[in-house]
Scaffold this active site. Structure first.
Site, PDB file in Angstrom:
ATOM      1  N   ARG A  45     -34.286 -50.810  16.320  1.00 20.20           N
ATOM      2  CA  ARG A  45     -35.683 -50.895  15.873  1.00 20.20           C
ATOM      3  C   ARG A  45     -36.576 -50.625  17.087  1.00 20.20           C
ATOM      4  O   ARG A  45     -36.099 -50.493  18.204  1.00 20.20           O
ATOM      5  CB  ARG A  45     -36.008 -52.212  15.164  1.00 20.20           C
ATOM      6  CG  ARG A  45     -35.328 -53.463  15.603  1.00 20.20           C
ATOM      7  CD  ARG A  45     -35.639 -53.923  17.009  1.00 20.20           C
ATOM      8  NE  ARG A  45     -37.062 -54.017  17.275  1.00 20.20           N
ATOM      9  CZ  ARG A  45     -37.616 -54.007  18.458  1.00 20.20           C
ATOM     10  NH1 ARG A  45     -36.860 -53.863  19.561  1.00 20.20           N
ATOM     11  NH2 ARG A  45     -38.911 -54.095  18.633  1.00 20.20           N
ATOM     12  N   GLY A  46     -37.898 -50.579  16.826  1.00 23.27           N
ATOM     13  CA  GLY A  46     -38.828 -50.188  17.888  1.00 23.27           C
ATOM     14  C   GLY A  46     -39.087 -48.703  17.718  1.00 23.27           C
ATOM     15  O   GLY A  46     -38.115 -47.917  17.620  1.00 23.27           O
ATOM     16  N   ALA A  47     -40.365 -48.309  17.686  1.00 24.15           N
ATOM     17  CA  ALA A  47     -40.715 -46.931  17.302  1.00 24.15           C
ATOM     18  C   ALA A  47     -39.953 -45.841  18.086  1.00 24.15           C
ATOM     19  O   ALA A  47     -39.328 -44.960  17.472  1.00 24.15           O
ATOM     20  CB  ALA A  47     -42.223 -46.737  17.415  1.00 24.15           C
ATOM     21  N   ARG A  86     -37.852 -45.786   7.471  1.00 24.43           N
ATOM     22  CA  ARG A  86     -38.965 -46.716   7.744  1.00 24.43           C
ATOM     23  C   ARG A  86     -40.254 -45.884   7.837  1.00 24.43           C
ATOM     24  O   ARG A  86     -40.295 -44.897   8.566  1.00 24.43           O
ATOM     25  CB  ARG A  86     -38.709 -47.511   9.037  1.00 24.43           C
ATOM     26  CG  ARG A  86     -37.480 -48.418   8.931  1.00 24.43           C
ATOM     27  CD  ARG A  86     -37.407 -49.413  10.082  1.00 24.43           C
ATOM     28  NE  ARG A  86     -38.451 -50.423  10.008  1.00 24.43           N
ATOM     29  CZ  ARG A  86     -38.745 -51.248  11.018  1.00 24.43           C
ATOM     30  NH1 ARG A  86     -38.085 -51.165  12.162  1.00 24.43           N
ATOM     31  NH2 ARG A  86     -39.694 -52.146  10.883  1.00 24.43           N
ATOM     32  N   GLN A 193     -38.503 -60.803  17.047  1.00 24.75           N
ATOM     33  CA  GLN A 193     -38.207 -59.842  18.123  1.00 24.75           C
ATOM     34  C   GLN A 193     -38.653 -60.367  19.495  1.00 24.75           C
ATOM     35  O   GLN A 193     -38.050 -60.058  20.511  1.00 24.75           O
ATOM     36  CB  GLN A 193     -38.912 -58.503  17.851  1.00 24.75           C
ATOM     37  CG  GLN A 193     -38.337 -57.705  16.691  1.00 24.75           C
ATOM     38  CD  GLN A 193     -39.060 -57.987  15.395  1.00 24.75           C
ATOM     39  OE1 GLN A 193     -39.562 -59.077  15.169  1.00 24.75           O
ATOM     40  NE2 GLN A 193     -39.106 -57.002  14.514  1.00 24.75           N
ATOM     41  N   ASP A 234     -46.813 -48.527  16.816  1.00 25.77           N
ATOM     42  CA  ASP A 234     -45.933 -47.751  15.925  1.00 25.77           C
ATOM     43  C   ASP A 234     -46.611 -46.471  15.466  1.00 25.77           C
ATOM     44  O   ASP A 234     -45.943 -45.459  15.217  1.00 25.77           O
ATOM     45  CB  ASP A 234     -45.510 -48.598  14.732  1.00 25.77           C
ATOM     46  CG  ASP A 234     -44.518 -49.650  15.195  1.00 25.77           C
ATOM     47  OD1 ASP A 234     -44.952 -50.711  15.662  1.00 25.77           O
ATOM     48  OD2 ASP A 234     -43.303 -49.365  15.151  1.00 25.77           O
ATOM     49  N   ASN A 244     -49.242 -51.819  14.739  1.00 25.47           N
ATOM     50  CA  ASN A 244     -48.154 -52.417  15.523  1.00 25.47           C
ATOM     51  C   ASN A 244     -47.659 -53.648  14.752  1.00 25.47           C
ATOM     52  O   ASN A 244     -48.184 -53.976  13.680  1.00 25.47           O
ATOM     53  CB  ASN A 244     -48.642 -52.777  16.935  1.00 25.47           C
ATOM     54  CG  ASN A 244     -47.489 -53.145  17.850  1.00 25.47           C
ATOM     55  OD1 ASN A 244     -46.490 -52.414  17.933  1.00 25.47           O
ATOM     56  ND2 ASN A 244     -47.571 -54.269  18.528  1.00 25.47           N
ATOM     57  N   LYS A 245     -46.650 -54.280  15.277  1.00 24.97           N
ATOM     58  CA  LYS A 245     -46.007 -55.415  14.599  1.00 24.97           C
ATOM     59  C   LYS A 245     -47.020 -56.403  14.033  1.00 24.97           C
ATOM     60  O   LYS A 245     -47.999 -56.728  14.694  1.00 24.97           O
ATOM     61  CB  LYS A 245     -45.073 -56.106  15.608  1.00 24.97           C
ATOM     62  CG  LYS A 245     -44.342 -57.321  15.116  1.00 24.97           C
ATOM     63  CD  LYS A 245     -43.589 -57.107  13.832  1.00 24.97           C
ATOM     64  CE  LYS A 245     -42.602 -55.961  13.886  1.00 24.97           C
ATOM     65  NZ  LYS A 245     -42.107 -55.549  12.540  1.00 24.97           N
TER      66      LYS A 245
HETATM   67  O1  MRU Z   1     -40.191 -53.715  13.171  1.00 26.22           O
HETATM   68  P1  MRU Z   1     -39.922 -53.283  14.593  1.00 26.22           P
HETATM   69  O2  MRU Z   1     -39.145 -54.287  15.372  1.00 26.22           O
HETATM   70  O3  MRU Z   1     -39.330 -51.903  14.648  1.00 26.22           O
HETATM   71  O4  MRU Z   1     -41.379 -53.213  15.228  1.00 26.22           O
HETATM   72  C1  MRU Z   1     -41.501 -52.850  16.576  1.00 26.22           C
HETATM   73  C2  MRU Z   1     -42.898 -52.875  17.073  1.00 26.22           C
HETATM   74  O5  MRU Z   1     -43.830 -53.165  16.349  1.00 26.22           O
HETATM   75  C3  MRU Z   1     -43.112 -52.426  18.485  1.00 26.22           C
HETATM   76  O6  MRU Z   1     -44.193 -53.091  19.047  1.00 26.22           O
HETATM   77  C4  MRU Z   1     -43.401 -50.905  18.497  1.00 26.22           C
HETATM   78  O7  MRU Z   1     -42.441 -50.222  17.763  1.00 26.22           O
HETATM   79  C5  MRU Z   1     -43.450 -50.362  19.868  1.00 26.22           C
HETATM   80  S1  MRU Z   1     -41.862 -50.388  20.646  1.00 26.22           S
HETATM   81  C6  MRU Z   1     -42.002 -49.620  22.153  1.00 26.22           C
END
Ligand code: MRU
Length: 352
Positions: A45-47, A86, A193, A234, A244-245
């Site tokens: 996970r993470g963009a 996603r 996370q 994201d 973002n999250k």
């Molecule tokens: O749902 P996730 O864990 O994929 O969400 C991740 C985030 O919101 C991060 O802040 C974002 O992807 C940036 S990661 C460098």
């Protein structure tokens, strides 16, 4: 550097982020479907990391193709499967568009050569992502001062990228330069996370970190314990509004109320110039179970109605700066992001 994802000739190996920090377990994917499911289940996970995984997912799909298949038809099916994983992170779609372009430019090659070319593109994307993060760190570390106490949300470190990290990469770079930095990590409900991944990464780097629940930031800011906030993204619309999250918007509002800088760090590929404003960004809605349960146990009445948006939108007006690999953008973002893209295009033209 932490092993987020690794290409191994005809498979990828990634650390199962659902199990951290309790267990360091590695998962193997040998085809597109397995990669798509790993993204959906948030094994990765993470963009930026989602983007890199998708690039490898495309490469694995092509490697599996036989001589007598309709290569173009199957390639499009691979892209469609990965597109459905996603919806929010722009990086996923940016990578799939780049892989499609490479395919279009090389589809007249014999299948073995086409396979090699697509694998190269995927491994290039992975390598470039690490360099991009280092550049984000290069620009961003100057915004952090000796003695800063920094609030961060979710995980934006090596685990969320091919390596190093975006917002967390900046914090690591400032710390390694000798600045005394203290991090407050929001736990980041519902999937934790922050608690599970950010604290794990920071501890490995010996960076002082204090874990807080998501509802404590206001109290700490009021007491003067936090000096700035740095988060990832994201997807960023062309006016600077940032997805973002979930919970990021709350942090931004609190930071503004307390007169604290609120920084967003992201690679240019996260910026979606096709979208005018944040309300156009698709927000992923995830399973109700993630909210009803904690540590695998139901903590509420089992059939209670639940909302579980995985991301929220922080309006540009709350963002002090957007830190990218090409430099730092400030308000008005409509102009600064446009200028950034022009600069990027100019540099690309000079390279090719
Ligand atoms: O749902 P996730 O864990 O994929 O969400 C991740 C985030 O919101 C991060 O802040 C974002 O992807 C940036 S990661 C460098």
């Amino acid at each position: 550097m932490l092993p987020t994802i690794k290409w191994e000739k005809d498979r990828i190996v990634m650390i199962d982020q659902r199990k951290l920090p309790e267990k360091e377990v590695y998962v193997e994917c040998q085809d597109t479907i397995q990669v798509a499911e790993a993204i959906e289940k948030m094994i990765i996970r993470g963009a930026p990391a989602i983007g890199v995984a998708a690039a490898f997912g495309v490469a694995l799909g092509l490697l599996k193709m036989k001589k007598d298949t309709d290569v173009e038809e199957e390639f499009n099916q691979i892209l469609q499967r990965l597109e459905r994983t996603r919806p929010t992170a722009r990086n996923l779609f940016w990578v799939l568009e780049r892989m499609k372009k490479t395919f279009e430019q090389n589809k007249s090659l014999a299948l073995p050569q086409l396979k090699q070319r697509i694998v190269k593109e995927a491994t290039d994307i992975e390598k470039e992502d690490i360099e991009i993060n280092k550049q984000i760190g290069f620009w961003g570390k100057n915004l952090l001062q000796d003695g800063d106490s920094i609030l961060t949300h979710c995980n934006t470190g090596a685990l969320a990228t091919a390596g190093h990290g975006t917002a967390l990469g900046i914090i690591k770079d400032a710390f390694q330069e000798g600045k005394r930095i203290h991090v407050y990590a929001d736990e980041t409900r519902p999937l934790l996370q922050g608690a599970r991944l950010t604290c794990w990464e920071l501890e490995k780097e010996n960076i002082p970190v204090t874990l807080i629940t998501d509802n404590m930031a206001g109290h700490l800011m009021q007491k003067g314990a936090i000096s700035k906030a740095v988060v990832g993204a994201d997807r960023i619309a062309r006016n600077g509004d940032t997805a973002n999250k979930i919970g990021t918007y709350t942090v931004a509002v609190l930071a503004k109320e307390h007169g604290l800088p609120f920084y967003v760090a992201a690679p240019i590929q996260t910026i979606d110039m096709g979208l005018g404003k944040g309300s156009e960004i698709p927000i992923e809605e995830r399973s109700a179970r993630e909210v009803r349960e904690f540590g695998g146990h139901c903590v509420t009445v089992p059939d209670v109605d639940v909302e579980n948006p995985a991301f929220d939108i922080t309006p540009a007006a709350y963002i002090s700066a957007i830190i990218t690999e090409k430099g730092i953008c400030r308000s008005p973002y409509g102009k600064s992001l446009k200028d950034l893209f022009k600069k990027d295009k100019r540099e690309e033209r000079r390279r090719t």
